[in-house]
Design a protein around this motif. Structure first.
Motif, short mmCIF file in Angstrom:
data_model
loop_
_atom_site.label_atom_id
_atom_site.label_comp_id
_atom_site.label_asym_id
_atom_site.label_seq_id
_atom_site.Cartn_x
_atom_site.Cartn_y
_atom_site.Cartn_z
N HIS A 1 0.85 -1.17 0.00
CA HIS A 1 0.00 0.00 0.00
C HIS A 1 0.90 1.23 0.00
O HIS A 1 1.71 1.40 0.90
CB HIS A 1 -0.91 0.01 1.22
N LEU A 2 0.75 2.04 -1.04
CA LEU A 2 1.55 3.25 -1.21
C LEU A 2 0.65 4.44 -0.95
O LEU A 2 -0.40 4.57 -1.58
CB LEU A 2 2.12 3.30 -2.63
N TYR A 3 1.03 5.28 -0.01
CA TYR A 3 0.28 6.48 0.32
C TYR A 3 1.18 7.69 0.06
O TYR A 3 2.28 7.77 0.59
CB TYR A 3 -0.13 6.48 1.80
N PHE A 4 0.71 8.62 -0.78
CA PHE A 4 1.46 9.85 -1.01
C PHE A 4 0.46 10.97 -1.28
O PHE A 4 -0.49 10.80 -2.03
CB PHE A 4 2.48 9.72 -2.14
N GLY A 5 0.68 12.10 -0.60
CA GLY A 5 -0.28 13.19 -0.73
C GLY A 5 -1.66 12.69 -0.34
O GLY A 5 -1.84 12.08 0.71
N ASN A 6 -2.63 12.91 -1.21
CA ASN A 6 -4.00 12.46 -0.97
C ASN A 6 -4.34 11.20 -1.74
O ASN A 6 -5.51 10.88 -1.94
CB ASN A 6 -4.99 13.56 -1.39
N VAL A 7 -3.33 10.46 -2.17
CA VAL A 7 -3.54 9.29 -3.02
C VAL A 7 -3.05 8.04 -2.30
O VAL A 7 -2.03 8.06 -1.62
CB VAL A 7 -2.77 9.47 -4.35
N ALA B 1 7.44 23.86 -9.35
CA ALA B 1 6.26 23.88 -10.23
C ALA B 1 5.62 22.49 -10.27
O ALA B 1 6.31 21.49 -10.41
CB ALA B 1 6.66 24.32 -11.63
N ARG B 2 4.34 22.44 -10.16
CA ARG B 2 3.60 21.18 -10.21
C ARG B 2 3.27 20.91 -11.67
O ARG B 2 2.17 21.17 -12.13
CB ARG B 2 2.36 21.28 -9.36
N CYS B 3 4.24 20.35 -12.40
CA CYS B 3 4.08 20.20 -13.85
C CYS B 3 4.51 18.84 -14.38
O CYS B 3 4.53 18.63 -15.58
CB CYS B 3 4.84 21.31 -14.56
N ILE B 4 4.87 17.92 -13.50
CA ILE B 4 5.28 16.58 -13.93
C ILE B 4 4.10 15.65 -13.73
O ILE B 4 3.56 15.56 -12.62
CB ILE B 4 6.51 16.10 -13.14
N THR B 5 3.70 14.96 -14.78
CA THR B 5 2.52 14.10 -14.67
C THR B 5 2.88 12.63 -14.82
O THR B 5 3.79 12.26 -15.55
CB THR B 5 1.46 14.46 -15.74
N GLN C 1 -7.30 10.75 -16.30
CA GLN C 1 -6.83 11.21 -15.00
C GLN C 1 -5.32 11.04 -14.96
O GLN C 1 -4.78 10.08 -15.50
CB GLN C 1 -7.47 10.39 -13.87
N ALA C 2 -4.64 11.99 -14.32
CA ALA C 2 -3.19 11.91 -14.16
C ALA C 2 -2.82 12.41 -12.77
O ALA C 2 -3.55 13.21 -12.17
CB ALA C 2 -2.48 12.73 -15.22
N PHE C 3 -1.71 11.95 -12.26
CA PHE C 3 -1.16 12.45 -11.01
C PHE C 3 -0.16 13.56 -11.37
O PHE C 3 0.64 13.38 -12.28
CB PHE C 3 -0.44 11.34 -10.23
N VAL C 4 -0.20 14.68 -10.65
CA VAL C 4 0.66 15.82 -10.97
C VAL C 4 1.59 16.07 -9.78
O VAL C 4 1.14 16.11 -8.64
CB VAL C 4 -0.19 17.08 -11.27
N PHE C 5 2.88 16.24 -10.09
CA PHE C 5 3.90 16.36 -9.05
C PHE C 5 4.86 17.52 -9.31
O PHE C 5 5.05 17.92 -10.45
CB PHE C 5 4.77 15.08 -9.02
N THR C 6 5.52 17.94 -8.24
CA THR C 6 6.70 18.79 -8.37
C THR C 6 7.90 17.86 -8.51
O THR C 6 7.79 16.64 -8.27
CB THR C 6 6.91 19.68 -7.13
N LEU C 7 9.04 18.40 -8.86
CA LEU C 7 10.26 17.59 -8.98
C LEU C 7 10.60 16.95 -7.63
O LEU C 7 10.96 15.77 -7.57
CB LEU C 7 11.41 18.45 -9.48
N LEU D 1 10.71 12.22 -3.84
CA LEU D 1 10.24 11.58 -2.61
C LEU D 1 9.42 10.33 -2.88
O LEU D 1 9.49 9.35 -2.14
CB LEU D 1 9.45 12.58 -1.76
N LEU D 2 8.64 10.35 -3.94
CA LEU D 2 7.89 9.15 -4.34
C LEU D 2 8.86 8.04 -4.74
O LEU D 2 8.72 6.89 -4.33
CB LEU D 2 6.94 9.48 -5.49
N HIS D 3 9.89 8.39 -5.50
CA HIS D 3 10.89 7.40 -5.88
C HIS D 3 11.61 6.86 -4.64
O HIS D 3 11.89 5.66 -4.55
CB HIS D 3 11.90 8.01 -6.87
N ASP D 4 11.88 7.72 -3.67
CA ASP D 4 12.50 7.30 -2.42
C ASP D 4 11.65 6.23 -1.72
O ASP D 4 12.18 5.22 -1.25
CB ASP D 4 12.70 8.50 -1.49
#
Length: 108
Positions: free
Chosen positions: A23-29, A61-65, A73-79, A84-87
């Motif tokens: 189970h992966l939890y990040f932000g509101n997802v 900038a929140r521009c990486i999808t 639907q897409a998830f949008v991230f900052t660099l 941190l997700l990769h971590d």
């Protein structure tokens, strides 16, 4: 009770109590990932970071999808969020690999 594998300021990753998935939890997802999907997400986040890190003028900038499994639907991230997700993904993967090695050593 869930077994947390790794956490950082962005989220956490834990093993399902039955052991069938992560189970992966990040932000509101929250996502439920099988081991193959963990590998796919780990590779995707690494490629996104490598592609955008050298050329992104504003790392905040929140521009990486990342495409979602749901159409339109897409998830949008900052660099930083991609990092941190990769971590989360890489740390969980390393812990799971270490468990497999230790379990294999215990049966010999």
């Amino acid at each position: 009770m869930r077994q947390y594998l790794h956490h950082n300021e962005f989220g956490c990753i834990s093993r399902c109590p039955s052991g069938c998935c992560l189970h992966l939890y990040f932000g509101n997802v929250a996502l439920c990932l099988k081991s193959q999907e963990l590998t796919e997400w780990r590779g995707m986040t690494a490629r996104l970071y490598q592609k955008h890190a050298p050329q992104l003028a504003d790392p905040a900038a929140r521009c990486i999808t990342i495409p979602s499994p749901v159409s339109c639907q897409a998830f949008v991230f900052t660099l930083e969020e991609v990092f941190l997700l990769h971590d989360l993904l890489i740390s969980a993967n390393l812990l799971l690999e270490a468990e497999q090695i230790l379990a294999g050593g215990a049966t010999k």
